[in-house]
Design an enzyme around this catalytic site. Structure first.
Site: not given
Length: 507
Positions: A51, A79, A84-85, A331
């Site tokens: 961001a 972070n 994980g990209g 999740r």
């Protein structure tokens, strides 16, 4: 506040948590005219993750003058650099090349409405989804490389729309955004801790900063004052590492759970904004990542390994040798199902996930996991049962049943989508799973244009903006995989446009 023009003494902002005991004394300034500004910039960005880096670069490209990024840690990226990209992009080029031509931003929003469970901000999600290709273009423009021909369907999504960076880490993105910012004149500074905001009524005019701060010692460094002529953009992320704050907002969250976040994700800037009137929302909604492994610390490689396991394999309880969930659910659903697996004394009975080894023997996700001993290659179900103390007959029966469901293309037990599932024959890749605290759904309330809302007036705090995980109320109860990176990059574009428009409107 102690008066319209008085400098608020820090305390309420950081009083939650053990850090309060080591807060340095703040310098009192009776009026803003008495503040001895160390320097002045036009646009100040707090935080250097997706961001913050996107906002800084786009602010520069929007002609918002000098841009300074402050990062409290000793490295750029937060972070974002260790994630994980993954990036959800409807209509991305790889998706279209695969023949998936029925996706759209609206399809992504539909999935997020389901996962949000009625608590999401639909308008905000739609705005982000509509800027997905802009976020992708920003990555490509700055030199980010994605895995060739890689585009998959991840948990909670109804389409394959998740691409991944070349090396499977967010650092592939943060590095390129940082390098582009350097070339275009963005100034970045490490080890700068925000001690307080400096306000003029309902307008932020600068910040008090501890320069040369060494995390987590708040007695290190010295205080300086930086004036921000045009905007302060908060992009400081979440607070998942602030154990005291976690305990206050969600006492039900298991304090023994590991956390995927970088150590600096402690949320002091969010608390400082709240002390100055910023409205918090959904602070008690803290998401766990269901792909965590108890055999590695922090974020780790398990999420990458389970991008195979959830699709091509099955999850098994070690207590009874049976499947216990839809492996491709969102999740929240999966985490809750996993954490029900407990021994009689309440300790975790870590479930396993297994899939066929031969099909993925050379896949880096597998070779890396086996190398690091957070997954194992086991030749037979007898070996699996012996290693993890699973009732062997029940395990064999469950896998036989699972294989019939794969062949039929239907899962009558949990209604899992079986289009990618494989008949399990062995040898197997097997790993243990247990959720980890991953993402703060709550944070500061903003309007759609990223302006921070003052809870006392319900109006924007002038010149104060927030994007990314520091904001709250966007995703609702659960965030889907691969949507945080999208949100951060897209809102970095939006906030720069907002600031430009606000400045033009003020002229």
């Amino acid at each position: 506040m102690q008066g319209r023009r008085n400098f608020l003494k820090l305390g309420a902002g950081a009083a939650i948590g053990s850090i309060a005991a080591t807060l340095p004394a703040t310098v009192q300034a009776k009026t803003r005219s008495e503040i001895n500004w160390t320097e002045t910039v036009d646009t100040l960005v707090v935080g250097s993750g997706f961001a913050g880096l996107s906002a800084a670069l786009n602010a520069k490209r929007q002609g918002l003058g000098s841009v300074l990024v402050l990062e409290k840690m000793q490295v750029i990226g937060g972070n974002s650099a260790i994630n994980g990209g993954w990036l959800a992009i409807p209509n991305n080029p790889t998706q279209l090349a695969q023949g998936v031509n029925d996706d759209s931003p609206e399809e992504l929003v539909k999935d997020q409405i389901i996962s949000g469970r009625g608590m999401q901000n639909e308008a905000a999600l739609r705005q982000i989804a509509n800027r997905a290709l802009d976020a992708y273009a920003l990555c490509i423009d700055t030199g980010v490389q994605f895995k060739k021909d890689f585009n998959i369907q991840v948990g909670g999504h109804n389409k394959a729309r998740a691409i991944r960076t070349q090396h499977g880490t967010g650092g592939d993105i943060t590095t390129k955004l940082y390098e582009a910012g350097v070339k275009e004149g963005v100034d970045y500074r490490l080890q700068h801790y925000i001690e307080d905001f400096i306000m003029d009524g309902q307008q932020i005019i600068g910040v008090k900063v501890r320069k040369n701060y060494r995390f987590p010692d708040l007695t290190t460094g010295s205080s300086i004052f930086i004036k921000a002529n045009k905007a302060v953009i908060l992009a400081n992320g979440g607070f998942a590492r602030n154990m005291a704050l976690r305990a206050v907002v969600d006492p039900s969250l298991d304090p023994t759970l590991d956390c995927t976040n970088a150590l600096g994700a402690t949320g002091e800037v969010t608390l400082t904004a709240m002390a100055h009137g910023a409205l918090p929302v959904h602070m008690n909604l803290i998401q766990t990542g269901h792909w965590g492994s108890p055999d590695e610390g922090g974020f780790g490689w398990s999420n990458a390994l389970l991008s195979i396991g959830w699709h091509q394999g099955a999850s098994i309880s070690v207590l009874n040798g049976k499947r216990f969930m839809d492996e491709r659910a969102d999740r929240k659903t999966c985490s809750e199902a996993i954490m029900k697996n407990r021994n009689q004394d309440g300790t975790p009975a870590y479930p396993i996930v297994l899939f066929n080894y031969n099909n993925y023997a050379n896949d880096h996700r597998v070779t890396r996991a086996i190398r690091d001993k957070m997954a194992w290659k086991l030749d037979s179900l007898d070996d699996v049962a012996a290693k993890f103390d699973i009732p062997v007959n029940e395990l064999k029966s469950s896998i036989t049943e699972y294989n019939t469901h794969v062949e039929a293309g239907q899962d009558p037990l949990f209604n899992r989508k079986m289009d990618t599932a494989e008949v399990l024959t062995g040898p197997f890749v097997v790993s243990r799973i247990w959720p980890k605290v991953h993402y703060c759904m709550g944070g500061l309330k903003t309007d759609l244009a990223a302006r921070v809302v003052d809870g006392r007036s319900m109006e924007p705090i002038k010149n104060l903006y927030a994007i990314g995980e520091v904001t709250g109320g966007i995703h609702g109860e659960a965030r889907l995989s691969s949507t945080s990176c999208l949100e951060c990059l897209a809102m970095g574009i939006v906030v720069a446009e907002t600031i430009k428009a606000d400045l033009q409107g003020a002229v």
